[in-house]
Design an enzyme around this catalytic site. Structure first.
Site, PDB file in Angstrom:
ATOM      1  N   PHE A 135       0.859  -1.188   0.000  1.00 25.19           N
ATOM      2  CA  PHE A 135       0.000   0.000   0.000  1.00 25.19           C
ATOM      3  C   PHE A 135       0.890   1.231   0.000  1.00 25.19           C
ATOM      4  O   PHE A 135       1.693   1.417   0.901  1.00 25.19           O
ATOM      5  CB  PHE A 135      -0.947   0.029   1.204  1.00 25.19           C
ATOM      6  N   ASP A 220       9.278   2.545   1.868  1.00 27.65           N
ATOM      7  CA  ASP A 220       8.094   3.250   2.339  1.00 27.65           C
ATOM      8  C   ASP A 220       7.934   2.920   3.815  1.00 27.65           C
ATOM      9  O   ASP A 220       7.435   1.849   4.181  1.00 27.65           O
ATOM     10  CB  ASP A 220       6.873   2.793   1.513  1.00 27.65           C
ATOM     11  N   LYS A 249       2.710   8.959   8.571  1.00 25.58           N
ATOM     12  CA  LYS A 249       1.783   8.660   9.665  1.00 25.58           C
ATOM     13  C   LYS A 249       2.237   9.151  11.054  1.00 25.58           C
ATOM     14  O   LYS A 249       1.630  10.036  11.614  1.00 25.58           O
ATOM     15  CB  LYS A 249       1.492   7.170   9.695  1.00 25.58           C
TER      16      LYS A 249
HETATM   17  C1  LIG Z   1      -0.929   5.074   5.029  1.00 26.37           C
HETATM   18  C2  LIG Z   1       0.138   4.698   4.097  1.00 26.37           C
HETATM   19  C3  LIG Z   1       0.383   5.430   2.928  1.00 26.37           C
HETATM   20  C4  LIG Z   1      -0.488   6.594   2.493  1.00 26.37           C
HETATM   21  O1  LIG Z   1      -0.449   7.663   3.368  1.00 26.37           O
HETATM   22  P1  LIG Z   1      -1.571   8.820   3.233  1.00 26.37           P
HETATM   23  O2  LIG Z   1      -1.127   9.846   4.237  1.00 26.37           O
HETATM   24  O3  LIG Z   1      -2.886   8.218   3.515  1.00 26.37           O
HETATM   25  O4  LIG Z   1      -1.465   9.343   1.842  1.00 26.37           O
HETATM   26  C5  LIG Z   1       1.430   5.038   2.128  1.00 26.37           C
HETATM   27  N1  LIG Z   1       2.213   3.991   2.461  1.00 26.37           N
HETATM   28  C6  LIG Z   1       2.020   3.286   3.586  1.00 26.37           C
HETATM   29  C7  LIG Z   1       2.933   2.157   3.907  1.00 26.37           C
HETATM   30  C8  LIG Z   1       0.971   3.596   4.433  1.00 26.37           C
HETATM   31  O5  LIG Z   1       0.747   2.860   5.526  1.00 26.37           O
END
Ligand SMILES: *Cc1c(COP(=O)(O)O)cnc(C)c1O
Length: 395
Positions: A135, A220, A249
């Site tokens: 994600f 990420d 986050k």
């Molecule tokens: C939540 C998340 C995102 C996206 O972040 P947003 O602030 O919602 O755009 C991207 N990568 C990972 C691993 C995430 O957990």
């Protein structure tokens, strides 16, 4: 349903399937709904509220900054963003930072940086290899990066330049690497995909492959970073240094800010090649600086690791007691409990009634991500509720 839920149904786009609760107040690991009922929060705004709700250090930093200077644009220098940049760089293996407003935007920036790198050093290579079940966010480009069909089908045609391959499979990455490849982008532990921890040697093998091919490794760490997995960044647990990491986050304990950091070698943007209106906003940076300083000064990374171990011990005890409990996985305070049947929703509902918030990460699994400063008593209280709900659910 209360009036707010009725009004939401009337005025909002229908994007969110919300849990029918309206929260009005939070303190530490606790939330209160509109009826005054208290909940223990093991969701933390999706691994966002690192210091729990309304931590005094964050509240003070925001209140002071918001009354002093809110926004100037990035044509000028402001103090909080430079302070935050220095703190992030000094506590990571990366050299330079860019601030934005969300996780998806951080990944977009990282992908753009990798394309600039490919243009300058790899004969125009632009493709990024990502993994299935990942994600990376909701922008159109990150939908292409996110290896999940259910997100991708809806938005065809997707932007070019992403190849999704199996996670935890170095051969799949090798096979997908071509002359067009400029980077591999991975979550060190897949969060939304179900808290999937790769085999011990995987990330090292990916690092070696990227070095061999001269391509960039982007991690990420939007969910795994900032102490969540029991180290400040998850990459530290896998014995590698990425070229780029993305964060969002947990950085500011609930305020919206994203960032990506890169090594000197990978920091190839020239003036005007990337930018942001709100990114690096002084209020967000002050909140992030307060959060990160507090985490570092109070030893909250080690605390999160210890609380994670306590939680895992308790969950493994529940596994012994209830055969329905399968794998318990994750690192630090990013944990998932899998069941041998699809009782994720029943567990979530049972926990709600009993006053505990959990996330149903898959039909057969729940995810737990309490704040980093959760206390041993709160961990035990959460476990006691899970015990009760498991008893009721699997009766
Ligand atoms: C939540 C998340 C995102 C996206 O972040 P947003 O602030 O919602 O755009 C991207 N990568 C990972 C691993 C995430 O957990």
């Amino acid at each position: 349903m209360d009036q707010w839920q009725e009004l939401e149904a009337k005025y909002f786009m229908r994007t969110f399937s919300r849990v029918p609760l309206t929260f009005v107040r939070g303190q530490g690991a606790h939330l209160w709904d509109a009826d005054g009922k208290e909940y223990l929060d093991f969701v933390s705004g999706w691994a966002v509220d690192s210091l729990g709700h309304c931590h005094p250090a964050v509240v003070k930093a925001v209140q002071e900054q918001v009354a002093t200077l809110i926004q100037t644009s990035n044509q000028y220098y402001t103090v909080p963003q430079v302070q935050l940049a220095e703190l992030l760089v000094k506590n990571s293996a990366l050299d330079r930072v860019f601030f934005c407003n969300s996780g998806a935007e951080a990944n977009e920036g990282a992908a753009k940086l990798a394309r600039r790198y490919g243009e300058q050093f790899l004969n125009g290579a632009y493709e990024i290899v990502t993994t299935l079940g990942s994600f990376h966010g909701r922008t159109l480009m990150m939908v292409a990066a996110t290896g999940q069909q259910r997100h991708q089908q809806l938005y065809a045609p997707l932007p070019n330049g992403f190849v999704n391959v199996a996670f935890n499979d170095i051969d799949a990455i090798r096979a997908a690497t071509t002359e067009r490849t400029c980077a591999v982008m991975l979550e060190p532990i897949q969060g939304e995909g179900g808290v999937n921890v790769p085999d011990a040697g995987y990330l090292k093998a990916v690092r070696e492959w990227c070095d061999e091919r001269g391509i960039l490794l982007i991690l990420d760490e939007i969910q795994t970073g900032i102490g969540r997995c029991g180290s400040l960044f998850a990459y530290q647990q896998f014995g590698i240094v990425p070229d780029i990491i993305t964060l969002a986050k947990g950085i500011a304990s609930g305020l919206p800010i994203g960032a990506f950091l890169a090594t000197e070698r990978a920091s190839v943007f020239q003036p005007g090649e990337h930018g942001s209106t709100f990114g690096g906003n002084p209020v967000m940076c002050a909140a992030a600086y307060a959060t990160l300083s507090y985490i570092l000064e109070q030893g909250l990374v080690a605390h999160a690791a210890a609380m994670g171990e306590r939680l895992v011990r308790g969950l493994l005890a529940l596994k012994t007691k209830y055969p329905v409990v399968g794998e318990v996985r994750g690192r630090g305070l990013l944990l998932a409990v899998e069941f041998d049947r699809e009782i994720g929703q029943d567990m979530l509902d049972g926990c709600l009634t009993a006053g505990l918030l959990v996330n149903r990460v898959k039909p057969n699994a729940i995810r737990l991500m309490p704040p980093l400063n959760v206390t041993p008593e709160e961990v035990d209280a959460g476990l006691a509720i899970l015990d009760r709900v498991l008893a009721e659910t699997t009766l």
